[in-house]
Design an enzyme around this catalytic site. Sequence first.
Site, PDB file in Angstrom:
ATOM      1  N   MET A 236       0.853  -1.192   0.000  1.00  0.00           N
ATOM      2  CA  MET A 236       0.000   0.000   0.000  1.00  0.00           C
ATOM      3  C   MET A 236       0.887   1.239   0.000  1.00  0.00           C
ATOM      4  SD  MET A 236      -3.169   0.730   2.616  1.00  0.00           S
ATOM      5  CE  MET A 236      -2.099   0.660   4.062  1.00  0.00           C
ATOM      6  N   HIS A 237       0.682   2.113  -0.987  1.00  0.00           N
ATOM      7  CA  HIS A 237       1.525   3.300  -1.060  1.00  0.00           C
ATOM      8  C   HIS A 237       0.813   4.536  -1.596  1.00  0.00           C
ATOM      9  CE1 HIS A 237       1.563   1.981  -5.239  1.00  0.00           C
ATOM     10  NE2 HIS A 237       1.968   3.181  -5.557  1.00  0.00           N
ATOM     11  N   ARG A 238      -0.373   4.370  -2.169  1.00  0.00           N
ATOM     12  CA  ARG A 238      -1.018   5.505  -2.836  1.00  0.00           C
ATOM     13  C   ARG A 238      -1.494   6.545  -1.837  1.00  0.00           C
ATOM     14  NH1 ARG A 238      -1.787   4.617  -8.260  1.00  0.00           N
ATOM     15  NH2 ARG A 238      -1.423   2.454  -8.897  1.00  0.00           N
TER      16      ARG A 238
END
Length: 398
Positions: A236-238
Site C-alpha cells: 500500500m503506497h497511494r
Amino acid sequence: MKIISVVGARPNFMKIAPFIRAIEQHNQTCANEEKSYIEHLLVHTGQHYDVRMSESFFQALGIPAPDINLEIGSGSHAEQVGNTMITFEKVLTQEKPDWIVVVGDVNATLACSVTAKKLSIKVCHIEAGLRSGDETMPEEINRLVTDRLSDLLLTPDKLSMENLRKEGVPEEKIRFVGNIMIDTLERNRSQSAALDINRIIQSNRLTDALPHNDKEETPATSLLESGSNPYAILTMHRPSNVDKKEILAPILNFLTEEVAADMPVIWPIHPRTQKMLQQFDLWDKATACKNLILLHPIGYHEMLRLNMSATIMLTDSGGLQEECCVLGTPCLTLRWNTERPVTLKEHGGASVLVGNNINRIREEYQTALRAGRIPQRPELWDGNTANRCVEAIVNYPG
C-alpha cells in the site's frame, strides 16, 4: 535504427527487461533475415533513487546498467517532469534516435514522450490504452498525454484497444501485443519458486523497528515454516490510502484486529507508508502486532515467490493485480477504480475493487477466502509480448 528506451521508476523495470532481451534476440538474427539492426540505449531518469527500490531490481532482472542516468530524484510532479524534460532534451539532441520507447505511466513516461515529439522523434508507448477514468490520478494524466502523442501504441489487452478507438486514435497506430509484465513473470517463475519464504522474511524484516521481536523467532514466522500455512500479503503506497489518518487508521485496525487474527500478514512497507504511520502515531500499533510481519521493500523475485503461495493479496498496485490474475491469488484492490479492468472478476480475473471502505473490504475478504485460487490468462499474456513489441517497431510503415 536507433532506439532509446526510458525507465523512471520500479514499475518500469519489469517491463523494460524483456524488451531489451527481445532487441538482443532480434539483432542476433537480423543479418540472416534482412532485418534492420537496432542500436539501443537505455536511459534511467532516476525517479526512484532508493537503492532497495531501484538498483536491486536492475541486478535481479538482468537489466544492463543504464547507458545514461539523468538522476532526477525526488520532487513534486512538476519538478520531476520539468527537470526530466530539460535533461532528456540534451540526450536527444546528442544521440538523435529514430524512436523513443516509453513504458507504463510514471512521470518519466510523460516527460520523455513530450520532449521527443517536440523534436519530431517517433514515440512508441508500451502498455498503451489503459484507463481508470479518474483524472485525479497523476498516472491517468500521464497515460492520456502519452497516448495522444505516440506514433505507435502497443496495448496489453483488447479493452485498452477499445479505449484508444473511442478516443479517436487511428487504427494504424494501434497494435495488440499482450502484457509485457507477464514476460517477466514467466521468465522468473522457476527462480522465484525455489526461494524459501522464511529466508525472504529473515533477510528483509524490519527487526530494528519491532520491539516485540528482539531477534527471536515470532509465532508468525513459525507458522510459515511448512510452506502450506495460510498468509496474506499487503502492499500500500497511494496517497488516497496513506496520506490521511482517518483512512489509514481504520485500514491498520482491520489488518491487525481481523486479518492478522486469521493468518500472518506479510507487509513489505513502502517508505511513504512507513513515514505516514509514524507521523500519525500509528507505528507502535503496527509493530506491536506479532502476526503483522513488516519488511523492507523487497525484490521482484521475493515478491513473486510470496504471491505464488499467498492466500490473499491486499494491494493498491496495478502490477500486482496483473500477477494475481495469472497466478490466481485472490486480490483485494484497495482502489475505487483500476486502469486494468481485465484483471477484475467480471472480466475473468482474480481482483475485486474494494476502495478503502472497511465494510466492503471485510465483506470481500471473507468472499475471497472461500473462493480460493483460480488462475486466469487473458489473451496474449503468454510470455512473448516483448518480441511482438520489437516486431511492431521494426515493421512500422512510417
